[in-house]
Design an enzyme around this catalytic site. Structure first.
Site, PDB file in Angstrom:
ATOM      1  N   ASP A 315     161.375  82.368  86.394  1.00  0.00           N
ATOM      2  CA  ASP A 315     161.988  83.322  87.319  1.00  0.00           C
ATOM      3  C   ASP A 315     163.480  83.519  87.082  1.00  0.00           C
ATOM      4  O   ASP A 315     164.004  84.597  87.310  1.00  0.00           O
ATOM      5  CB  ASP A 315     161.713  82.914  88.769  1.00  0.00           C
ATOM      6  CG  ASP A 315     160.243  83.094  89.122  1.00  0.00           C
ATOM      7  OD1 ASP A 315     159.785  84.249  89.117  1.00  0.00           O
ATOM      8  OD2 ASP A 315     159.547  82.100  89.368  1.00  0.00           O
ATOM      9  N   LEU A 316     164.154  82.467  86.610  1.00  0.00           N
ATOM     10  CA  LEU A 316     165.591  82.620  86.362  1.00  0.00           C
ATOM     11  C   LEU A 316     165.840  83.247  85.001  1.00  0.00           C
ATOM     12  O   LEU A 316     166.588  84.212  84.882  1.00  0.00           O
ATOM     13  CB  LEU A 316     166.305  81.268  86.482  1.00  0.00           C
ATOM     14  CG  LEU A 316     166.066  80.555  87.821  1.00  0.00           C
ATOM     15  CD1 LEU A 316     166.857  79.253  87.884  1.00  0.00           C
ATOM     16  CD2 LEU A 316     166.433  81.444  88.999  1.00  0.00           C
ATOM     17  N   TYR A 399     156.796  85.874  95.675  1.00  0.00           N
ATOM     18  CA  TYR A 399     157.352  84.640  96.256  1.00  0.00           C
ATOM     19  C   TYR A 399     158.787  84.804  96.716  1.00  0.00           C
ATOM     20  O   TYR A 399     159.529  85.595  96.155  1.00  0.00           O
ATOM     21  CB  TYR A 399     157.327  83.508  95.232  1.00  0.00           C
ATOM     22  CG  TYR A 399     156.187  82.532  95.436  1.00  0.00           C
ATOM     23  CD1 TYR A 399     156.191  81.651  96.511  1.00  0.00           C
ATOM     24  CD2 TYR A 399     155.106  82.509  94.570  1.00  0.00           C
ATOM     25  CE1 TYR A 399     155.146  80.758  96.699  1.00  0.00           C
ATOM     26  CE2 TYR A 399     154.052  81.615  94.757  1.00  0.00           C
ATOM     27  CZ  TYR A 399     154.084  80.747  95.821  1.00  0.00           C
ATOM     28  OH  TYR A 399     153.053  79.874  96.006  1.00  0.00           O
ATOM     29  N   TYR A 401     162.195  82.300  97.242  1.00  0.00           N
ATOM     30  CA  TYR A 401     162.833  80.999  97.054  1.00  0.00           C
ATOM     31  C   TYR A 401     164.124  80.972  97.856  1.00  0.00           C
ATOM     32  O   TYR A 401     165.007  81.791  97.630  1.00  0.00           O
ATOM     33  CB  TYR A 401     163.135  80.758  95.572  1.00  0.00           C
ATOM     34  CG  TYR A 401     161.885  80.702  94.716  1.00  0.00           C
ATOM     35  CD1 TYR A 401     161.120  79.540  94.669  1.00  0.00           C
ATOM     36  CD2 TYR A 401     161.447  81.803  93.987  1.00  0.00           C
ATOM     37  CE1 TYR A 401     159.958  79.473  93.904  1.00  0.00           C
ATOM     38  CE2 TYR A 401     160.292  81.741  93.216  1.00  0.00           C
ATOM     39  CZ  TYR A 401     159.552  80.579  93.183  1.00  0.00           C
ATOM     40  OH  TYR A 401     158.406  80.518  92.433  1.00  0.00           O
TER      41      TYR A 401
END
EC number: 1.4.3.-
Lengths: 683, 683
Positions: A315-316, A399, A401
């Site tokens: 994701d990063l 999602y 975070y």
């Protein structure tokens, strides 16, 4: 330092902005300046990222030590741009000298997918004849194509297409109504999108077809709950207020809170970056960490059926935790007195854009800081804690975070991550067996097993940059039961193993031995304990990487093979899965494994080191996680051990303190009096 | 149920107290009634404990199901009394029938040490000529004996003295001034106290003597901090208020909060006991846990030198977590609107005594409950959580244990324990090497390594009493990388092992596989996931018992040999290290190992079971833990899995909710409107 502060004050008086701190993210003006400088020499570029090229550590350490007599590091923009034919350019632009200092065509890589890249795909997908055909096969007529949605993901890696064409895979969904959650209506096929030609080049279709779900919508937004009978009315408010305001002060992006001093940076990739973290130990400003960030993530899914193996989002590295950050003006995320910071990025066209209120800084009550009662006479001291929370929240498609960097008064730094949002889902037929790879969380909805593995990058600076990392296990003493040295068998101690070289620095988790890792400065010894000053990493959510050795995820996410790696500091080593992550094959494995393999014998003992820690959770979904997941928290601590000579927060005023001699602390007058203790609590 | 409630209302109107709930702790009146009934038949007794003998489960389950047509279980007092010659009597007194129904002289056991028992020792020690002599040898003159203090502990077990004489060991300290913390001045010898004859019968003196510490005091109370320069003044208040009051209601000791309903009991031993915990699932009141408590603890210390092996306190079984509970009127421990409960006990002389405000019940804001943003249009729903906290704090000599039972809106029950207070310390000479068994936390002060191991007793009632426990590991799928079934190696699943019999129910922790344990009802299947309804124990602080197999602690603390044991329910099995813990030799090992050994083949599958979970931390002290420890938290979760068909807290009103169609939730009007979203956060 004095001169530096005077400059800031002067600029405030004259109305000029002060010069940015060398760690400050690039401003909108600086971003657009970089674009203008590049455009003078290169045209036809789309911009993928423009971010601060952080000052080199050696230069920056000198400046931090003596900013008044050291040249200020230049402001340098780190640029990723994409030219015609998906050509990727990496460059550096010196904004002080207004020139490009590095420019390079980088072959065979794909830079991350931006939000703009993602947004394009849904439109294309809806118009593609082959997609329309596939929709028809599972029961969606052509006139309903506006109800078809997709979450575009990077393709990860697919050997059929390699790394040279810029691709996305479109995870397909359907919404009966625009306000319905599409995750209850996953579609069974997966189009592949070519970002360069903006067309669908392939569709992965499963052998067994699964018509679109016929179950009623499963929604969580307010109108849906109202329609089902409304919200509960028995929750009375808990008001949190700070009538005198916050207890921290800001100098630009440096926050001062209690004894902590921290620079708060932010970039498109890692999100929050905390730099030059120091703790004022009774007037002695002691360095603790040079830099802390979440450097990478991988979310492997556990269903081996094609093409689900491609679901393992970095994701990063593949999307950017900064790029995906929520504007906290759209949804009340914190209580009390909040200080927000915005985040500036470049867009595809080269203009600066800003996410307002990207970072939230606030304080919270943190319960009891310490307490002790003398059982002889009930004399007691109890002190309550506050904590400082620096947070952002990013949405990675389905999602959420929520990332909380928390500073405690006792010298502890905590990273807490809350997982919420919506499960990634796939279609299933009535009566179909998910075969252990997922759970039917709602009729026709298969939520696959997955892991969330985060890589924390810790650049320790424990009383200076020369540090060593030890693996520490709770271990039984050597003598057998009955022996002279261990007659009753109760001997135990902290067994320490030095992680002395890059190549021997891998350490896995061991819950049974309460394994921790200590970052210490072997040159600074605690005068009481005679042990090196240190910070201990206490992390208890440390699953193994479940994808197998030699498999795709194992190859691509090399950082996740071990809980710990230690490397000798190198300015260029920020991204543990590589600078450009999408469509890496994992052969060779980029980032950490490559750096270590390049110099396995490099000493990590008593030198400038970086600790990389992979932690996270393994998630086997269940129906209570749907249609939106109650936040699941996970946390880790960086705790001072043998760093202070004493509990460093004894000077926090107590709620109550009384002594055996009969005196007590008067909270109102802030002094001790000899009066007898009496009740202090409101009933 | 209706009749039962009417009775309560009627008694309220007539001014009579309602009858106690069968789970309510004995009141002061009931305790004194029990004493009076016993005194009619037995004299010369000191009372060690009088507590509720809880109704037998089968009888109580019937009453709970239909209180209007089922005989109310009698109120029965469970009594431990001590007669002449340290004779121990165990008895039951039926308070309804006003008679003793069981009375027995129990040989070879020692009941726990009460606070009164502890308080006596210091006076005796100060006057004992041999203690005075030992003090003289290490530099304390006879005229300073009033400055000598001791923390009296049970002796644990010492084979030289066995189990028949009631003993305590006195851990010795010195206070230069009455307000100085004695833990900076530990003395090197250890007197043994005979509680029956009230005399010192032996003194353990080390081979190497250690004169009393000469270091200056290291204090944390308010006057000391003032003298050192005072308290910091930069902490601004965080006010937490509940202007409309609490969101829970009390029916006697039953608390109703959100969907939870819980009876809050308390006893001298376990402290808080939560019973008949149910969750109202949209009108269907579903049982979750029949009973939850901390049932036992052991705190082994890791220094093998004599007599430190005796330091392994069973704080609950040897002293009583209830008996040692703080009155929260002496020290402000919580914020907001607090509801307190008192706790009544018997004293040595047979009178009832009460700790005021022993239990604290309050609510806290708990951050984000869930959130999701649609990346396409920034439509977002964010909902904040509250939690309910039922807590008490007990002081075990030097240490403080803060126990928080936390109920969440999403169906999770959390147990959080914060450790604070003061390290147990021992003397050391200048330059002495603690040899790895401890840390010099202050000059002359050796804090020994230790573990805090808690035993949580969970009596599950997951949609009824017939439950099964599974050990659950995250496991890799079977096919090798490249195989047809697992080509990319990414297959993983939840591997479950049934703990089917008492003898095969032991399970250790495995951090690498993210091991959890599921308590399920195999007779109730989730209609969506087709898996049994369950609650999962997620516990990540699970060190091994470090004292070796066959050693003293291993033998005495049998419950701590494994993270998990499962037993078939038995009314008599409450105390996993035995009913009377002090001076047990561990041969045979009492409690859990004995119960399991008695019937290893007893089925624990689909029957009424109890799960025993040992968790905790291993503590290697460091100077920042001294002179008082910043609170160290540890936590575990009991989470619903496949229990609900959906996130059970969707009806908690959102902070903000907007939809793709442009509508939003209006928090003030509590309904959806079609207006465009706008900022809702105060800056």
């Amino acid at each position: 330092m004095v001169l530096e502060r005077l400059k800031q004050v002067a600029s405030h008086v004259t109305g000029q902005s002060p010069p940015p701190h060398p760690f400050d993210p690039l401003s909108e003006v600086e971003i657009e300046k970089a674009v203008a400088i590049i455009r003078k020499e290169h045209d036809g570029l789309f911009f993928n990222a423009i971010t601060l090229w952080e000052p080199r550590k050696s230069e920056m350490m000198k400046w931090v030590a003596d900013p008044d007599h050291t040249p200020r590091p230049h402001r340098i923009a780190d640029v990723v741009a994409i030219g015609r034919g998906s050509k990727v350019y990496d460059g550096h632009v010196d904004l002080n000298e207004e020139k490009i200092v590095h420019w390079e065509l980088t072959e065979g890589v794909q830079p991350l997918i931006t939000m703009e890249d993602l947004q394009i795909v849904e439109t294309i997908v809806r118009k593609d004849p082959k997609v329309i055909e596939q929709c028809g096969l599972i029961g969606i007529p052509p006139e309903d194509m506006h109800k078809v949605y997709c979450d575009p993901w990077t393709i990860g890696y697919d050997e059929r297409f390699g790394s040279n064409i810029r691709l996305q895979q479109a995870l397909m969904y359907f919404r009966p109504h625009v306000d319905d959650s599409q995750y209850s209506y996953p579609l069974d096929f997966c189009p592949i999108f070519n970002a360069d030609t903006q067309e669908i080049i392939h569709i992965d279709v499963p052998k067994v077809r699964r018509p679109v779900n016929k179950a009623p919508p499963n929604n969580y937004h307010a109108a849906a709950i109202e329609a089902e009978g409304g919200f509960r009315t028995d929750i009375k408010p808990i008001e949190i207020t700070q009538p005198e305001g916050v207890s921290f002060t800001m100098e630009g992006r440096i926050i001062n809170w209690q004894n902590w001093r921290v620079h708060v940076g932010f970039n498109y990739r890692e999100g929050i970056v905390l730099s030059n973290i120091t703790f004022n130990d009774k007037g002695n400003v002691r360095p603790v960490f040079w830099r802390l960030s979440l450097a990478e993530m991988v979310v492997p899914y556990g269903n081996p059926e094609h093409p689900h193996h491609r679901k393992h989002a970095f994701d990063l590295g593949e999307y950017g935790g900064g790029y995906m950050t929520n504007s906290l003006s759209l949804g009340c995320d914190c209580k009390g007195a909040i200080y927000y910071m915005d985040a500036a990025f470049v867009n595809r066209a080269g203009a600066a854009t800003t996410i307002k209120n990207a970072i939230c800084i606030h304080e919270e009550d943190a319960g009891i800081l310490f307490k002790h009662t003398d059982f002889r006479d009930d004399s007691v001291t109890v002190t309550r804690a506050h904590k400082l929370v620096i947070s952002h929240i990013f949405t990675a498609a389905n999602y959420e975070y929520c990332v909380y960097w928390i500073f405690h008064q006792d010298g502890t730094v905590q990273l807490e991550i809350k997982l919420t949002g919506i499960l990634n889902t796939y279609a299933m037929n009535p009566g179909e067996d998910p075969q252990g790879w997922g759970t039917e969380v709602y009729p026709g909805v298969n939520a696959h097993n997955h892991q969330h593995l985060f890589c924390l990058r810790v650049d320790p600076n424990i009383d200076g940059p020369s540090n060593t990392v030890f693996e520490v296990d709770a271990a039984r003493g050597p003598g057998e039961v009955g022996s002279a040295e261990n007659k009753y068998g109760n001997a135990f101690y902290a067994k320490k193993k030095k992680l002395a070289t890059q190549g021997s620095s891998m350490s896995d988790y061991n819950g049974a031995t309460s394994r921790t890792w200590e970052m210490c400065n072997p040159n600074k010894i605690n005068p009481y304990s005679h042990k090196p000053v240190s910070y201990k990493l206490v992390s208890r959510e440390v699953p193994e990487l479940l994808p197998k050795e030699g498999g795709l995820v194992w190859k691509r996410a090399g950082f996740a093979r071990h809980a710990i790696h230690v490397t000798k500091y190198d300015d260029a080593q920020i991204h543990p899965a590589g600078r450009h992550v999408p469509q890496t094959s994992g052969v060779p494995s980029m980032g950490l494994p490559a750096w270590i393999a390049a110099d396995p014998d490099a000493s990590t003992d008593n030198t400038d080191v970086v600790l990389w820690h992979t932690f996270g959770i393994t998630h086997f979904p269940s129906p209570e996680d749907f249609p939106v997941m109650p936040a699941e928290p996970m946390t880790l601590l960086l705790r001072p051990r043998n760093f202070f000579t004493r509990n460093p927060c004894l000077d926090v005023p107590p709620s109550y303190s009384s002594y055996p001699s009969g005196g007590k602390w008067d909270k109102t007058d802030r002094k001790s009096v000899s009066a007898k203790p009496k009740d202090c609590c409101s009933k």
